[in-house]
Structures are given as structure tokens and as C-alpha cells.
Design a protein around this motif. Structure first.
Motif, PDB file in Angstrom:
ATOM      1  N   TYR A 213      37.789  40.970  31.628  1.00  0.00           N
ATOM      2  CA  TYR A 213      37.683  40.412  32.891  1.00  0.00           C
ATOM      3  C   TYR A 213      36.134  39.950  33.286  1.00  0.00           C
ATOM      4  N   ILE A 214      35.325  40.915  32.821  1.00  0.00           N
ATOM      5  CA  ILE A 214      33.805  40.913  33.344  1.00  0.00           C
ATOM      6  C   ILE A 214      33.224  39.964  32.403  1.00  0.00           C
ATOM      7  N   ASP A 215      33.642  40.037  31.062  1.00  0.00           N
ATOM      8  CA  ASP A 215      33.104  39.058  30.119  1.00  0.00           C
ATOM      9  C   ASP A 215      33.495  37.577  30.584  1.00  0.00           C
ATOM     10  N   ALA A 216      34.604  37.383  31.210  1.00  0.00           N
ATOM     11  CA  ALA A 216      34.643  36.048  31.642  1.00  0.00           C
ATOM     12  C   ALA A 216      34.104  35.744  32.676  1.00  0.00           C
ATOM     13  N   ILE A 217      33.585  36.628  33.529  1.00  0.00           N
ATOM     14  CA  ILE A 217      32.982  36.185  34.709  1.00  0.00           C
ATOM     15  C   ILE A 217      31.326  35.945  34.091  1.00  0.00           C
ATOM     16  N   VAL A 218      30.832  36.728  33.569  1.00  0.00           N
ATOM     17  CA  VAL A 218      29.165  36.658  33.060  1.00  0.00           C
ATOM     18  C   VAL A 218      29.169  35.470  32.044  1.00  0.00           C
ATOM     19  N   ALA A 219      29.962  35.409  31.054  1.00  0.00           N
ATOM     20  CA  ALA A 219      30.212  34.185  30.306  1.00  0.00           C
ATOM     21  C   ALA A 219      30.241  33.056  30.800  1.00  0.00           C
ATOM     22  N   GLY A 220      31.190  32.968  31.674  1.00  0.00           N
ATOM     23  CA  GLY A 220      31.574  31.333  32.358  1.00  0.00           C
ATOM     24  C   GLY A 220      30.350  31.107  33.182  1.00  0.00           C
ATOM     25  N   CYS A 221      29.761  32.351  33.943  1.00  0.00           N
ATOM     26  CA  CYS A 221      28.700  31.684  34.682  1.00  0.00           C
ATOM     27  C   CYS A 221      27.451  31.147  33.946  1.00  0.00           C
ATOM     28  N   LYS A 222      27.274  32.076  32.959  1.00  0.00           N
ATOM     29  CA  LYS A 222      26.084  31.612  32.194  1.00  0.00           C
ATOM     30  C   LYS A 222      26.306  30.200  31.607  1.00  0.00           C
ATOM     31  N   GLU A 223      27.378  29.844  30.910  1.00  0.00           N
ATOM     32  CA  GLU A 223      27.761  28.482  30.498  1.00  0.00           C
ATOM     33  C   GLU A 223      27.536  27.365  31.730  1.00  0.00           C
TER      34      GLU A 223
ATOM     35  N   ALA B 276      29.974  37.307  42.941  1.00  0.00           N
ATOM     36  CA  ALA B 276      29.805  38.694  43.629  1.00  0.00           C
ATOM     37  C   ALA B 276      30.343  39.792  42.659  1.00  0.00           C
ATOM     38  N   PRO B 277      29.849  40.965  42.658  1.00  0.00           N
ATOM     39  CA  PRO B 277      30.300  42.334  41.842  1.00  0.00           C
ATOM     40  C   PRO B 277      31.608  42.857  42.316  1.00  0.00           C
ATOM     41  N   ILE B 278      32.441  42.241  41.315  1.00  0.00           N
ATOM     42  CA  ILE B 278      33.948  43.149  41.703  1.00  0.00           C
ATOM     43  C   ILE B 278      34.194  43.477  40.413  1.00  0.00           C
ATOM     44  N   GLY B 279      34.929  45.057  40.592  1.00  0.00           N
ATOM     45  CA  GLY B 279      35.511  45.574  38.959  1.00  0.00           C
ATOM     46  C   GLY B 279      36.954  46.273  39.651  1.00  0.00           C
ATOM     47  N   GLY B 280      37.348  46.753  38.749  1.00  0.00           N
ATOM     48  CA  GLY B 280      38.430  47.506  38.718  1.00  0.00           C
ATOM     49  C   GLY B 280      39.664  46.714  38.715  1.00  0.00           C
ATOM     50  N   VAL B 281      39.850  46.178  37.595  1.00  0.00           N
ATOM     51  CA  VAL B 281      41.063  45.368  37.444  1.00  0.00           C
ATOM     52  C   VAL B 281      42.320  46.090  37.459  1.00  0.00           C
ATOM     53  N   SER B 282      42.604  47.554  36.767  1.00  0.00           N
ATOM     54  CA  SER B 282      43.439  48.305  36.933  1.00  0.00           C
ATOM     55  C   SER B 282      44.194  48.552  38.255  1.00  0.00           C
ATOM     56  N   PHE B 283      43.312  49.005  39.085  1.00  0.00           N
ATOM     57  CA  PHE B 283      43.886  49.418  40.449  1.00  0.00           C
ATOM     58  C   PHE B 283      43.510  48.422  41.598  1.00  0.00           C
ATOM     59  N   ASN B 284      42.745  47.491  41.430  1.00  0.00           N
ATOM     60  CA  ASN B 284      42.323  46.648  42.338  1.00  0.00           C
ATOM     61  C   ASN B 284      43.321  45.384  42.153  1.00  0.00           C
TER      62      ASN B 284
ATOM     63  N   GLY C 112      47.754  42.295  34.776  1.00  0.00           N
ATOM     64  CA  GLY C 112      48.694  42.140  33.605  1.00  0.00           C
ATOM     65  C   GLY C 112      48.059  42.658  32.149  1.00  0.00           C
ATOM     66  N   ASP C 113      47.753  41.594  31.316  1.00  0.00           N
ATOM     67  CA  ASP C 113      47.268  41.952  29.991  1.00  0.00           C
ATOM     68  C   ASP C 113      45.688  41.976  29.904  1.00  0.00           C
ATOM     69  N   VAL C 114      44.959  41.631  31.009  1.00  0.00           N
ATOM     70  CA  VAL C 114      43.448  41.628  31.094  1.00  0.00           C
ATOM     71  C   VAL C 114      42.876  43.045  31.346  1.00  0.00           C
ATOM     72  N   SER C 115      42.108  43.187  30.227  1.00  0.00           N
ATOM     73  CA  SER C 115      41.127  44.297  30.333  1.00  0.00           C
ATOM     74  C   SER C 115      39.979  44.291  31.126  1.00  0.00           C
ATOM     75  N   GLU C 116      39.325  45.395  31.559  1.00  0.00           N
ATOM     76  CA  GLU C 116      38.293  45.495  32.365  1.00  0.00           C
ATOM     77  C   GLU C 116      37.107  44.773  31.525  1.00  0.00           C
TER      78      GLU C 116
ATOM     79  N   VAL D  46      41.198  36.506  36.107  1.00  0.00           N
ATOM     80  CA  VAL D  46      42.441  37.089  35.842  1.00  0.00           C
ATOM     81  C   VAL D  46      43.434  35.856  35.209  1.00  0.00           C
ATOM     82  N   GLY D  47      43.309  34.958  35.794  1.00  0.00           N
ATOM     83  CA  GLY D  47      44.121  33.831  35.649  1.00  0.00           C
ATOM     84  C   GLY D  47      43.916  32.949  34.464  1.00  0.00           C
ATOM     85  N   GLY D  48      42.740  32.780  34.197  1.00  0.00           N
ATOM     86  CA  GLY D  48      42.181  31.750  33.178  1.00  0.00           C
ATOM     87  C   GLY D  48      40.974  32.351  32.152  1.00  0.00           C
ATOM     88  N   LEU D  49      40.766  33.585  32.290  1.00  0.00           N
ATOM     89  CA  LEU D  49      39.425  34.149  31.647  1.00  0.00           C
ATOM     90  C   LEU D  49      38.269  33.201  31.911  1.00  0.00           C
ATOM     91  N   GLN D  50      37.433  33.002  30.823  1.00  0.00           N
ATOM     92  CA  GLN D  50      36.114  32.236  30.891  1.00  0.00           C
ATOM     93  C   GLN D  50      36.517  30.672  31.397  1.00  0.00           C
TER      94      GLN D  50
END
Length: 336
Positions: A103-113, A84-92, A96-100, A297-301
């Protein structure tokens, strides 16, 4: 998964407890954050509605290797699931050290893989939708960008940018209308009329998903406007307190639109068994939100891929134990 969840718990401290069961009890009222609005009852209702559904266990049959592949909106999927579409790492999410972008690269690339599709979000600040669009471009258009129902100029500017990603499907999360986080930032979004939806349809060649349908009325309006798909969703309980759970309203909505639209659903789906329940209640596919965010957030892709593998294992197990041989032919009779 436990290592991924432990990492997420440390990085999301103060934003998400990464509870053993993500049910909104500990985070009620925490918006911004990962909770449900107000008392959190709409978030709770999603879990409670699904929990009230029971399987008929059936084991005298020949189903040993069920089929999980499907096709939705012209997209081939390894199972009927989208992130599902969820964004806003910084305020939601803290994050930690995961940038927006990470985060979204991990979602999109992980799903594609793993043969699935990741959806990208929209909002304030600009980095949310910009990072989502970049992630889809990197994946060769393999993603679904969602746009909030902004005022006309901003909406159509973002629609043009979404089309430039190479995506063939886009969505509008109309359930974001009234979202507290946007109102606090001085950027309110509003409902849309059938005429508004028709105007959107005419402006693009992409297939259109309307997310945030909780009544037969809105489902039929989406159908009238020509939308190819709807998502039965109360925005994770984040926009209106005291709404029913999505599993409560899904059957009547699916029946009303028939086979002429693709019906997706989100809200409280936490396992492969939950996916199968929603299919049996009338959905063609499901979306999962918060658990994907935690995995990313916990494990990226790698976290996203591991979570997907877990869900697929659970889905296959539930199918075998209910005598379901194909996700494209799930009978309501598997539910008690």
C-alpha cells in the motif's frame, strides 16, 4: 477510476463503502475504520465548508495552458499537492490482499512518478512506520515521513529512523493526540508545548511540518518554535467531534502567519477544483488522504497515478474557467 474504485470497494468491504462522494455520512463513528469520530460532524464539516465556497466563472481572458508546477519546502512538485499520511491497512481499510508495505509503496512510488510527494504515516503496529520508511528509502528519499507525538524516547528514536530514509522534510501530526485507535492499543499520544517543538527542531536538520493546526494560536506557536510549515487539519474529523471545517479556519490562519511559513491544508478535498479553492483561501498547497488510500488499495501504483492524473486535469480545467494562469498566483477574487 471507476474500475479502481470498484476493486477498492470489494477489498475494503466492511471498512469503507467507497461512496460516490466521500463525505463521512455512511461511516460516521467508525473509528477504527475510515469514518469520523462520534457523530462524524467534523468530517462532514470539512466537506460542507468547501462546498459552501463558490467560484466566479471567468472566460474573457487569455489563459489557455495554466502553470501547475510549484515548489514547497525545497521540493519541486508538478502541482501543489501531497498525499496525506494514512496508514493501518489491516484495521482501517481492510485492504483484502494488499499489505501495508504494498500500500505505502504504491503511494510513495506513484507520487514520485507523477512529480508529487507521498507522506507516510505512523502508529501501531510497528509495520506502519517501518513500511513507510522503507518506501521512502526505495524512492531515494522522495517522501515525507510523519511521526506521532509519542513520549520522548520513542519519538526521538523514530525521528532518527526518519532521517535515515534520506528525506529532507518530516512532519509531526500533533492532531493525532487523543486518537481513539492508539488509546485502544494502550499507546496514547499527547499534545506538545512550544518548548517540546523547539527541542524537536534542534534534533534534526530536516525541515519540519506541524500538522493539526486549527487555530491562529497554534499556528503562531508553530511559528515561534521555528517550524517551516503547518498543515491546517482536524485529522479528517477522527479525533474531536464538532470542530469546524478546515476551509472555515484556513483564511484567518494563513493571514496570521503571513508569507513566513508554508501553509498546507487537508480535509474534504476531493477534486482539482477543491485544490484551487484552498489555494484561493490562502494555502500554498494541499494534502489529500482518504481518496489516495482508496486509489492505492484499488489499483496500487497504477491506481495512485490514475487518481493524480484525474486531479491534475480537473485543476487545469478549474484554472482555465476562473482565469487563473499560475498556481503560485491564485487570487481570492476567483471565489464569490
Amino acid at each position: 477510476m471507476e474500475a479502481i474504485r470498484k476493486s477498492a470497494r470489494e477489498k475494503m468491504k466492511g471498512y469503507c463503502r467507497v461512496c460516490p462522494v466521500c463525505n463521512g455520512k455512511a461511516c460516521a463513528g467508525e473509528v477504527p475504520g475510515m469514518g469520523g469520530l462520534g457523530t462524524g460532524s467534523a468530517f462532514h464539516a470539512n466537506l460542507e465548508a468547501l462546498d459552501s465556497v463558490r467560484f466566479n466563472m471567468k472566460l474573457v481572458h487569455g489563459v489557455k495552458a495554466p502553470t501547475t508546477d510549484t515548489e514547497l519546502l525545497g521540493l519541486s512538485l508538478a502541482m501543489p499537492l501531497l498525499a496525506a499520511p494514512i496508514g493501518g491497512v489491516s484495521f482501517n481499510m481492510g485492504g483484502g490482499d494488499v499489505s501495508e508495505g504494498a500500500y505505502i509503496d504504491a503511494i510513495v512510488a506513484g507520487c514520485k512518478e507523477k512529480g508529487l510527494i507521498g507522506c507516510t504515516g505512523d502508529g501501531v503496529p510497528e509495520v506502519i512506520h517501518a513500511s513507510g520508511n522503507d518506501a521512502i528509502k526505495k524512492a531515494g528519499g522522495h517522501g515525507i515521513p510523519f511521526i506521532k507525538p509519542w513520549e520522548e524516547k520513542e519519538f526521538f528514536d523514530k525521528l532518527e529512523k526518519a532521517e535515515a530514509t534520506g528525506a529532507t522534510v518530516f512532519g509531526v501530526d500533533i492532531d493525532a493526540a487523543g486518537l481513539v485507535t492508539l488509546a485502544k492499543m494502550g499507546r496514547p499520544v499527547t499534545p506538545m508545548t512550544v518548548s517540546d517543538l523547539e527541542k524537536v527542531m534542534k534534533a534534526t536538520s530536516m525541515k519540519f511540518i506541524l500538522k493539526g493546526v486549527m487555530t491562529v494560536h497554534d499556528a503562531l506557536c508553530a511559528k515561534e518554535a521555528g517550524a517551516e510549515a503547518i498543515v491546517v487539519s482536524n485529522h479528517g474529523g477522527r479525533v474531536l467531534d464538532s470542530t469546524p471545517g478546515t476551509a472555515e479556519v484556513l483564511p484567518e490562519i494563513a493571514e496570521a502567519v503571513g508569507a513566513e511559513m508554508t501553509v498546507l491544508v487537508d480535509g474534504g478535498i476531493r477534486s482539482g477544483g477543491d485544490i484551487l479553492k484552498m489555494l484561493a483561501l490562502g494555502a500554498h498547497g494541499v494534502m489529500i488522504g482518504r481518496p489516495f488510500a482508496i486509489a492505492a488499495v484499488g489499483g496500487l501504483q497504477q491506481g495512485v497515478e490514475t487518481y493524480i492524473e484525474t486531479l491534475r486535469t480537473q485543476l487545469i480545467q478549474a484554472m482555465v474557467l476562473t482565469g487563473t494562469d499560475d498556481v503560485n498566483r491564485v487570487e481570492s477574487g476567483i471565489l464569490r
